[in-house]
Write an enzyme that holds these catalytic residues in place. Structure first.
Site, PDB file in Angstrom:
ATOM      1  CB  ALA A 190      -0.942   0.000   1.203  1.00  0.00           C
ATOM      2  N   GLY A 201       1.848   1.603  -3.519  1.00  0.00           N
ATOM      3  CA  GLY A 201       0.660   1.817  -4.337  1.00  0.00           C
ATOM      4  C   GLY A 201       0.073   3.199  -4.191  1.00  0.00           C
ATOM      5  CG  ASP A 202      -0.579   6.874  -0.935  1.00  0.00           C
ATOM      6  OD1 ASP A 202      -1.670   7.314  -1.354  1.00  0.00           O
ATOM      7  OD2 ASP A 202       0.207   7.558  -0.254  1.00  0.00           O
ATOM      8  CB  ALA A 203       3.977   6.718  -4.108  1.00  0.00           C
TER       9      ALA A 203
END
Length: 140
Positions: free
Chosen positions: A21, A24-26
């Site tokens: 995550a 994935g956020d970035a």
């Protein structure tokens, strides 16, 4: 150092949901920012406001639920989502419920997994689907 960064022998499927995550956020945010700028948005305040329609926990929860409902995720992708969703985070949800926060963490874990496993075409397919889905939602 470059060789360590490019080491493709690592099994990224073994990473924790929170680590996936984190990446994935970035990754997802970069794709959204790129989309907004390419679609003609240039004013920073407007960019930030528009980006939240795509990257907020509520938006990501909406998207992952829509993906599951549309049955567009593979079994492996669903498993990665659930691993991210079920991960025990030491941070708390801001401005949303823990249920929505955890679902968005699962969404980000899926994005991170697809990126780290070099599934760029699939990553871009799901992000493109997400952009279209948010656009449809905002038109209502």
């Amino acid at each position: 150092m470059e060789q360590k960064l490019m080491n493709d022998k690592k099994d990224y499927s073994l990473l924790s949901g929170l680590t996936l995550a984190y990446v994935g956020d970035a990754i997802y945010e970069v794709y959204i920012r790129d989309f907004l700028i390419r679609s003609g948005q240039t004013r920073p305040n407007q960019l930030h406001r528009m980006a939240t329609h795509y990257v907020s926990a509520k938006a990501q929860h909406y998207l992952i639920e829509a993906m599951i409902e549309a049955d567009i995720l593979t079994d492996d992708e669903k498993a990665v989502y659930k691993r991210g969703r079920n991960a025990k985070s030491h941070t708390s949800a801001k401005n949303t419920s823990i249920f929505i926060y955890r679902a968005s963490t699962g969404f980000e874990a899926l994005m991170g997994y697809l990126h780290l496993t070099d599934q760029k075409e699939r990553l871009e397919e799901l992000i493109g689907w997400s952009i279209k889905k948010i656009g449809e939602k905002n038109e209502k």
